[in-house]
Design a protein around this motif. Structure first.
Motif, PDB file in Angstrom:
ATOM      1  N   UNK A  34       0.835  -1.213   0.000  1.00  0.00           N
ATOM      2  CA  UNK A  34       0.000   0.000   0.000  1.00  0.00           C
ATOM      3  C   UNK A  34       0.868   1.261   0.000  1.00  0.00           C
ATOM      4  N   UNK A  35       1.962   1.246   0.770  1.00  0.00           N
ATOM      5  CA  UNK A  35       2.882   2.399   0.733  1.00  0.00           C
ATOM      6  C   UNK A  35       3.451   2.575  -0.683  1.00  0.00           C
ATOM      7  N   UNK A  36       3.866   1.446  -1.274  1.00  0.00           N
ATOM      8  CA  UNK A  36       4.459   1.533  -2.620  1.00  0.00           C
ATOM      9  C   UNK A  36       3.436   2.026  -3.642  1.00  0.00           C
ATOM     10  N   UNK A  37       2.170   1.619  -3.447  1.00  0.00           N
ATOM     11  CA  UNK A  37       1.136   2.070  -4.380  1.00  0.00           C
ATOM     12  C   UNK A  37       0.970   3.590  -4.287  1.00  0.00           C
ATOM     13  N   UNK A  63      -5.497  -2.527   3.647  1.00  0.00           N
ATOM     14  CA  UNK A  63      -4.882  -1.561   2.732  1.00  0.00           C
ATOM     15  C   UNK A  63      -4.206  -2.261   1.559  1.00  0.00           C
ATOM     16  N   UNK A  64      -3.470  -3.345   1.826  1.00  0.00           N
ATOM     17  CA  UNK A  64      -2.730  -3.993   0.730  1.00  0.00           C
ATOM     18  C   UNK A  64      -3.676  -4.710  -0.229  1.00  0.00           C
ATOM     19  N   UNK A  65      -4.875  -5.011   0.248  1.00  0.00           N
ATOM     20  CA  UNK A  65      -5.820  -5.669  -0.658  1.00  0.00           C
ATOM     21  C   UNK A  65      -6.401  -4.654  -1.647  1.00  0.00           C
ATOM     22  N   UNK A  66      -6.787  -3.482  -1.140  1.00  0.00           N
ATOM     23  CA  UNK A  66      -7.528  -2.552  -1.985  1.00  0.00           C
ATOM     24  C   UNK A  66      -6.722  -1.405  -2.578  1.00  0.00           C
ATOM     25  N   UNK A  67      -5.712  -0.926  -1.869  1.00  0.00           N
ATOM     26  CA  UNK A  67      -5.061   0.300  -2.351  1.00  0.00           C
ATOM     27  C   UNK A  67      -4.305   0.116  -3.674  1.00  0.00           C
ATOM     28  N   UNK A  68      -3.493  -0.943  -3.806  1.00  0.00           N
ATOM     29  CA  UNK A  68      -2.782  -1.094  -5.084  1.00  0.00           C
ATOM     30  C   UNK A  68      -3.757  -1.207  -6.267  1.00  0.00           C
ATOM     31  N   UNK A  69      -4.847  -1.949  -6.086  1.00  0.00           N
ATOM     32  CA  UNK A  69      -5.809  -2.117  -7.178  1.00  0.00           C
ATOM     33  C   UNK A  69      -6.505  -0.785  -7.483  1.00  0.00           C
ATOM     34  N   UNK A  70      -6.880  -0.071  -6.434  1.00  0.00           N
ATOM     35  CA  UNK A  70      -7.544   1.224  -6.634  1.00  0.00           C
ATOM     36  C   UNK A  70      -6.623   2.164  -7.405  1.00  0.00           C
TER      37      UNK A  70
END
Ligand code: OAD
Ligand code: ZN
Length: 240
Positions: free
Chosen positions: A67-70, A224-231
């Motif tokens: 999520x941070x990387x996204x 966060x890691x489930x949704x943020x990168x995809x969003x």
């Protein structure tokens, strides 16, 4: 295209930093009033410094998660204002350049007479603040005025520098507002939800969202890691 990302402890949970209000929260056997208030500091500086020294060591070891990387990826493509309540530096480690740490940061120290919002009389303050690569120790004194040094974190009962002037400059330009990993219970930080209520597109990512606060948000109920990168991938496609 301007995007505001507002984060809380949940963003760093999957990096191994416990949240404040969850089970086994960040205080780990310490009482909040002993280690995170001006009164606690007056009563036992050593205890406060030991607590933050542990936090320093722990946070130094943690690594950013997806999520941070996204968020860093998003900041590479768009005008992103990244406002965090977190004192860890995982967003920086992931590559985000300008993070607004409204509750301070673990890798800075300041004079115990430094105030982000200055008191009425300027002689009652010292503006010393500096980055550190080891925790503040008991007996470390301010090189400017000789008072004690302390971690650059905001304690309960202290003023929060919300950068109100900067916020008003962007309020009507924001296209997307993303809130991630916060219980939105601590003020004035939580006022940001109201402040940006008219932003056309709003997302809230949290496994346990407080729906009462989330008028107009698209809620992504999960980690966060489930949704943020995809969003962020879909925003990149949509907004490019
Ligand atoms: P909280 O501990 O109050 O809330 C953390 C939020 O993260 C909760 O809503 C959880 O459901 C959510 N969460 C847990 N795991 C998650 C995950 N993997 N992905 C996404 N969300 C997850 O933390 P904050 O809201 O950040 O202030 O707390 C605000 C302030 O309270 C902190 O900055 C700190 C504390 O007092 C100061 O120290 C001044
Ligand atoms: Zn000083």
């Amino acid at each position: 295209m301007m995007i505001v990302v507002f984060s809380g402890a949940g963003l760093s949970a999957e990096s191994g930093i416990p949240t404040f209000r969850g089970d086994g929260g960040l205080w780990e056997g310490y009482k909040i009033e002993d280690v995170a208030t001006p009164l606690g500091w007056m009563q036992n500086q050593k205890l406060v410094l030991d607590f933050y020294a542990q936090g320093f060591e722990k946070m130094q070891k943690c690594q950013p998660n997806a999520a941070h990387f996204a968020i860093a990826e998003l900041a590479n493509h768009f005008d992103v204002v990244c406002i965090t309540q977190n004192i860890d530096t995982l967003l920086e480690k992931a590559g985000v350049k300008d993070v607004w740490h409204i509750h301070g940061r673990i890798d800075y120290q300041k004079c115990e007479w430094h105030f982000d919002i200055p008191p009425m009389y300027s002689e009652w303050q010292c503006n010393y603040k500096s980055p550190i690569n080891k925790p503040v120790e008991w007996g470390d004194l301010c090189p400017k005025c000789g008072k004690h040094l302390r971690p650059d974190v905001v304690w309960f009962g202290e003023a929060v520098d919300m950068r109100v002037d900067d916020l008003y400059k962007i309020q009507n330009q924001v296209d997307v507002f993303i809130v991630v990993g916060t219980s939105a219970q601590v003020y004035p930080a939580a006022n940001l939800l109201k402040f940006f209520q008219d932003v056309p597109t709003k997302y809230f990512i949290d496994p346990d969202p407080n729906y009462e606060l989330l008028d107009g948000f698209t809620v992504l109920e999960g980690k966060a890691t489930k949704y943020l990168p995809a969003l962020i991938e879909s925003l990149k496609e949509e907004l490019a």
